[in-house]
Design a protein around this motif. Structure first.
Motif, PDB file in Angstrom:
ATOM      1  N   ILE A 104       0.837  -1.209   0.000  1.00  0.00           N
ATOM      2  CA  ILE A 104       0.000   0.000   0.000  1.00  0.00           C
ATOM      3  C   ILE A 104       0.865   1.250   0.000  1.00  0.00           C
ATOM      4  O   ILE A 104       0.542   2.255  -0.630  1.00  0.00           O
ATOM      5  CB  ILE A 104      -0.954  -0.019   1.209  1.00  0.00           C
ATOM      6  N   GLY A 105       1.994   1.184   0.708  1.00  0.00           N
ATOM      7  CA  GLY A 105       2.857   2.355   0.786  1.00  0.00           C
ATOM      8  C   GLY A 105       3.789   2.526  -0.382  1.00  0.00           C
ATOM      9  O   GLY A 105       4.303   3.637  -0.613  1.00  0.00           O
ATOM     10  N   GLN A 106       4.034   1.445  -1.179  1.00  0.00           N
ATOM     11  CA  GLN A 106       5.068   1.524  -2.207  1.00  0.00           C
ATOM     12  C   GLN A 106       4.590   1.189  -3.618  1.00  0.00           C
ATOM     13  O   GLN A 106       5.214   1.627  -4.590  1.00  0.00           O
ATOM     14  CB  GLN A 106       6.233   0.581  -1.849  1.00  0.00           C
ATOM     15  N   ALA A 112      -1.566   5.417  -6.742  1.00  0.00           N
ATOM     16  CA  ALA A 112      -2.381   6.198  -7.676  1.00  0.00           C
ATOM     17  C   ALA A 112      -3.867   6.023  -7.381  1.00  0.00           C
ATOM     18  O   ALA A 112      -4.640   6.988  -7.432  1.00  0.00           O
ATOM     19  CB  ALA A 112      -2.066   5.771  -9.111  1.00  0.00           C
ATOM     20  N   ALA A 113      -4.282   4.792  -7.059  1.00  0.00           N
ATOM     21  CA  ALA A 113      -5.695   4.546  -6.753  1.00  0.00           C
ATOM     22  C   ALA A 113      -6.113   5.276  -5.473  1.00  0.00           C
ATOM     23  O   ALA A 113      -7.214   5.820  -5.390  1.00  0.00           O
ATOM     24  CB  ALA A 113      -5.941   3.046  -6.615  1.00  0.00           C
ATOM     25  N   ARG A 114      -5.227   5.288  -4.480  1.00  0.00           N
ATOM     26  CA  ARG A 114      -5.540   6.019  -3.249  1.00  0.00           C
ATOM     27  C   ARG A 114      -5.647   7.521  -3.514  1.00  0.00           C
ATOM     28  O   ARG A 114      -6.501   8.207  -2.948  1.00  0.00           O
ATOM     29  CB  ARG A 114      -4.456   5.746  -2.208  1.00  0.00           C
ATOM     30  N   SER A 115      -4.798   8.037  -4.388  1.00  0.00           N
ATOM     31  CA  SER A 115      -4.883   9.456  -4.739  1.00  0.00           C
ATOM     32  C   SER A 115      -6.185   9.764  -5.466  1.00  0.00           C
ATOM     33  O   SER A 115      -6.796  10.827  -5.252  1.00  0.00           O
ATOM     34  CB  SER A 115      -3.682   9.843  -5.612  1.00  0.00           C
ATOM     35  N   GLU A 116      -6.630   8.825  -6.311  1.00  0.00           N
ATOM     36  CA  GLU A 116      -7.900   9.009  -7.012  1.00  0.00           C
ATOM     37  C   GLU A 116      -9.072   9.058  -6.021  1.00  0.00           C
ATOM     38  O   GLU A 116      -9.998   9.865  -6.171  1.00  0.00           O
ATOM     39  CB  GLU A 116      -8.105   7.874  -8.018  1.00  0.00           C
ATOM     40  N   VAL A 117      -9.029   8.204  -5.012  1.00  0.00           N
ATOM     41  CA  VAL A 117     -10.088   8.203  -3.997  1.00  0.00           C
ATOM     42  C   VAL A 117     -10.078   9.528  -3.233  1.00  0.00           C
ATOM     43  O   VAL A 117     -11.135  10.136  -2.989  1.00  0.00           O
ATOM     44  CB  VAL A 117      -9.916   7.018  -3.025  1.00  0.00           C
ATOM     45  N   HIS A 122     -12.678  14.905  -2.256  1.00  0.00           N
ATOM     46  CA  HIS A 122     -12.644  16.364  -2.329  1.00  0.00           C
ATOM     47  C   HIS A 122     -13.685  16.874  -3.326  1.00  0.00           C
ATOM     48  O   HIS A 122     -14.310  17.928  -3.105  1.00  0.00           O
ATOM     49  CB  HIS A 122     -11.252  16.847  -2.715  1.00  0.00           C
ATOM     50  N   GLY A 123     -13.853  16.127  -4.416  1.00  0.00           N
ATOM     51  CA  GLY A 123     -14.846  16.516  -5.407  1.00  0.00           C
ATOM     52  C   GLY A 123     -16.257  16.481  -4.856  1.00  0.00           C
ATOM     53  O   GLY A 123     -17.088  17.343  -5.171  1.00  0.00           O
ATOM     54  N   VAL A 124     -16.552  15.475  -4.020  1.00  0.00           N
ATOM     55  CA  VAL A 124     -17.877  15.392  -3.396  1.00  0.00           C
ATOM     56  C   VAL A 124     -18.099  16.576  -2.461  1.00  0.00           C
ATOM     57  O   VAL A 124     -19.168  17.216  -2.471  1.00  0.00           O
ATOM     58  CB  VAL A 124     -18.026  14.059  -2.632  1.00  0.00           C
ATOM     59  N   ARG A 125     -17.073  16.868  -1.647  1.00  0.00           N
ATOM     60  CA  ARG A 125     -17.223  18.002  -0.726  1.00  0.00           C
ATOM     61  C   ARG A 125     -17.391  19.316  -1.482  1.00  0.00           C
ATOM     62  O   ARG A 125     -18.181  20.184  -1.077  1.00  0.00           O
ATOM     63  CB  ARG A 125     -16.012  18.067   0.205  1.00  0.00           C
ATOM     64  N   SER A 189     -13.914   5.067  -7.871  1.00  0.00           N
ATOM     65  CA  SER A 189     -12.508   5.076  -7.463  1.00  0.00           C
ATOM     66  C   SER A 189     -12.284   4.159  -6.263  1.00  0.00           C
ATOM     67  O   SER A 189     -11.250   3.480  -6.179  1.00  0.00           O
ATOM     68  CB  SER A 189     -12.059   6.504  -7.147  1.00  0.00           C
ATOM     69  N   GLU A 190     -13.250   4.122  -5.331  1.00  0.00           N
ATOM     70  CA  GLU A 190     -13.128   3.210  -4.191  1.00  0.00           C
ATOM     71  C   GLU A 190     -13.188   1.756  -4.651  1.00  0.00           C
ATOM     72  O   GLU A 190     -12.466   0.896  -4.114  1.00  0.00           O
ATOM     73  CB  GLU A 190     -14.228   3.495  -3.185  1.00  0.00           C
TER      74      GLU A 190
END
Length: 288
Positions: A104-106, A112-117, A122-125, A189-190
């Motif tokens: 998960i860290g490397q 990239a998937a975590r960044s998309e989530v 942020h988009g929802v907020r 994304s999730e």
């Protein structure tokens, strides 16, 4: 490539052994010591060995083609896998959760998937915030200087400062649609992140176990090869003493070749498992 070469070598040994057995069976049948069925079996064994050789050559051609497609080089080198390669490949697969945390860290795909989530949240907020009132600070200043028949030197200097509140009373459903779209992107994304994590965990579990299995297969193949070497030496001594035949020597040599093939197969499996685990961990580097 190394496995294909080992298969070719083992198939050639099988052909040599089957040919010797067929020749001996022909002589023994003429002497009345072997039946027609035994000779047919010997021919079938030779045909099978030739088929295995053909398949091994086809496998080698495919491996060379893959090598050329990957590297752009038309001539593939000869690869050698050390006998103890699977044992030398260090990997602690006892704690899959720790490996998954490392992935998960490397792992670039997981990062990239975590960044998309995170971006989708942020988009929802942001979409939900568009429903809220907005407050603006508005300021203006005006200056006027005029003259007429009745007035001379009339001047006005006006300054205004005010707070303006905007409340979205009616937007035609566009704000609600934007929120739904943002939430849909978040769910997608999730789901992508969950899928990548699931596949990474499966890879880690499967290939750490596969590496351990390959190590066990390596030890077995090494033992089989040592046994075949001893049997070959015993057959050679037995031939001198009259207790063994050329067929016995050929059989032992064939067993040694197949053990060597199994050893290369085990080491190749270990190397592939090790590479897939390190790829899942984000540690695989083609320059190493």
């Amino acid at each position: 490539l190394a496995l294909a070469d080992a298969n070719i070598a083992a198939s050639k040994l099988s052909i040599a052994t089957a040919t010797q057995i067929l020749n001996v069976s022909a002589r023994q049948m003429r002497a009345g010591e072997m039946t027609r069925r035994d000779q047919i079996r010997a021919r079938s064994r030779l045909a099978q060995a030739k088929q295995e050789l053909s398949a091994s050559k086809t496998e080698k051609a495919a491996a060379v083609a893959n090598w050329s497609a990957i590297t752009g080089q038309s001539v593939a080198p000869t690869f050698y896998l050390p006998d103890d390669l699977s044992i030398r490949l260090h990997l602690d697969g006892s704690n899959t959760d720790a490996l998954l945390a490392q992935a998960i860290g490397q792992n670039p795909a997981l990062k990239a998937a975590r960044s998309e989530v995170s971006a989708a949240r942020h988009g929802v907020r942001q979409a939900q915030g568009d429903r809220l009132p907005t407050v603006d600070l508005v300021a203006s200043r005006g200056f006027n200087d005029s003259e007429s028949d009745n007035t001379i030197g009339t001047a006005f200097d006006t300054t205004r400062v005010m707070i303006q509140a905007n409340i979205p009373l009616f937007t035609g459903g566009s704000l609600s649609a934007a929120v739904r779209q943002a939430k849909a992107r978040l769910r997608a994304s999730e789901a992508t992140l969950s899928d990548i994590m699931g596949r990474a965990k499966l890879t880690l579990m499967r290939d750490t176990a596969g590496l351990e299995q390959a190590r066990a297969e390596t030890e077995r193949a090494l033992a089989d090869r040592e046994t075949a070497i001893v049997e070959q030496r015993s057959a050679e001594l037995g031939k001198v003493a009259g207790t063994a035949t050329v067929v016995d020597i050929a059989d032992a040599e064939n067993l040694k070749g197949r053990a060597q093939r199994d050893l290369v197969q085990a080491n190749a499996n270990a190397l592939m498992a090790w590479a897939r685990v390190h790829d899942a961990l984000g540690l695989l580097d083609e320059n190493q």
